[in-house]
Write an enzyme that holds these catalytic residues in place. Structure first.
Site, mmCIF file in Angstrom:
data_model
loop_
_atom_site.group_PDB
_atom_site.id
_atom_site.type_symbol
_atom_site.label_atom_id
_atom_site.label_comp_id
_atom_site.label_asym_id
_atom_site.label_seq_id
_atom_site.Cartn_x
_atom_site.Cartn_y
_atom_site.Cartn_z
ATOM 1 N N HIS A 1 -30.843 55.096 15.058
ATOM 2 C CA HIS A 1 -30.323 53.786 14.665
ATOM 3 C C HIS A 1 -31.216 52.676 15.216
ATOM 4 C CE1 HIS A 1 -26.996 50.768 14.081
ATOM 5 N NE2 HIS A 1 -27.591 50.219 15.132
ATOM 6 N N GLU A 2 -31.594 52.785 16.481
ATOM 7 C CA GLU A 2 -32.425 51.751 17.094
ATOM 8 C C GLU A 2 -33.839 51.762 16.527
ATOM 9 O OE1 GLU A 2 -31.013 49.518 18.708
ATOM 10 O OE2 GLU A 2 -29.111 50.558 18.993
ATOM 11 N N GLU B 1 -26.653 46.099 10.342
ATOM 12 C CA GLU B 1 -26.124 47.254 11.067
ATOM 13 C C GLU B 1 -25.861 48.420 10.117
ATOM 14 O OE1 GLU B 1 -25.678 48.063 14.316
ATOM 15 O OE2 GLU B 1 -26.852 46.245 14.612
ATOM 16 N N HIS C 1 -33.787 49.890 13.362
ATOM 17 C CA HIS C 1 -33.839 48.437 13.572
ATOM 18 C C HIS C 1 -35.290 47.972 13.688
ATOM 19 C CE1 HIS C 1 -29.783 46.987 13.755
ATOM 20 N NE2 HIS C 1 -29.423 47.736 14.784
#
Length: 288
Positions: free
Chosen positions: A140-141, A219, A144
């Site tokens: 997930h990071e 997100e 980003h």
């Protein structure tokens, strides 16, 4: 990165041109107008760029994150290997990997460059998540970073800041003129500065709502990215773990929007969508 900066510079310019037209119609002196536009651009846009450039330094200082240079244990070796594999798959440079001491389950990514970013995880995450769940959070990071979310958020905030500065003074000038009539000397009265101060708070609130709406949107994209890098079931399991252990984020304000876990504010001001919505979106996705 340069494409994004160009796009937001054009948007910022459009805001300034629109403000220029409005101020001309309102009868604002051209010299005053030029000065306001320059000031708004410098303080509105420049401040966000500086914050972006200092983001890694401020994140480390604010959380006490310690960058892993040489792994001291199997967990740190696993963290470095996992981030390296995911970064390669996402087509970005290897980020710095750090651990910060906090009981919450959380992680964040920051940095002004997708090839020179920072990914940090809390000790609470390492103690309370399985490797599969932690792998999904790291994905997930990394998503980003690969999506350029830190850059985009900073530029968006710059445009919004500029808009708030200009609009507060334009509207404030109109209100002050209407209240004062033909003031002797033609200058601004003390009431003008009070009006501008109030309007900046009001318009700033609206700008925050817009920034948080975009933050919630990205997100969902980062969850999809994490699912692509680690697997959809792992990403769903990570979010379900967050739901079971969810608490108030203790990340500093400037990086809170980049954590895996959000705050408990009212929905309009949430940087993250509710976990149930994120899980439902993943269950409905076509990512394997």
């Amino acid at each position: 990165m340069f494409t994004r900066i160009g796009l937001f510079l054009l948007t910022n310019l459009a805001v300034l041109v629109l403000a220029s037209v409005v101020m001309s119609v309102s009868g604002v002196n051209p010299s005053q107008m030029s000065g306001l536009l320059v000031m708004a651009a410098i303080f509105g846009f420049g401040g966000s760029i500086i914050s972006l450039l200092l983001s890694k330094f401020m994140a480390k200082r604010g959380t006490g994150a310690v960058v892993i240079t040489e792994p001291r244990n199997p967990t740190e070796r696993w963290l470095l290997d996992t981030v390296a594999r995911q970064a390669k798959a996402a087509g970005i440079g290897m980020p710095e990997v750090a651990v910060y001491d906090a009981p919450e389950i959380n992680a964040f990514a920051t940095g002004a460059n997708r090839n020179n970013a920072l990914v940090a995880v809390s000790t609470g995450l390492l103690h309370n998540m399985s490797e599969d769940e932690a792998e999904a959070v790291l994905g997930h990071e990394i998503a980003h970073v690969a999506n350029g979310d830190m850059i985009t958020m900073a530029l968006l905030q710059g445009v919004l800041n500029t808009f708030v500065i200009v609009l507060a003074r334009v509207v404030g000038g109109v209100i002050d003129s209407a209240l004062s009539g033909n003031r002797e000397g033609g200058g601004r009265g003390f009431a003008y500065y009070i009006i501008v101060f109030v309007l900046e708070m009001v318009f700033g609130l609206g700008a925050t709502v817009i920034a948080m709406w975009f933050s919630r949107h990205r997100e969902f994209r980062a969850d999809q990215g994490g699912a692509s890098l680690a697997g959809r079931q792992k990403m769903i399991a990570a979010l379900e773990r967050l739901k079971l252990n969810h608490g108030q984020s203790t990340l500093p304000t400037q990086i809170a929007a980049f954590g895996i876990a959000g705050s408990t504010a009212k929905k309009l001001f949430l940087s993250h969508p509710p976990l149930d919505e994120r899980i439902a979106a993943l269950r409905a996705s076509t990512v394997a």
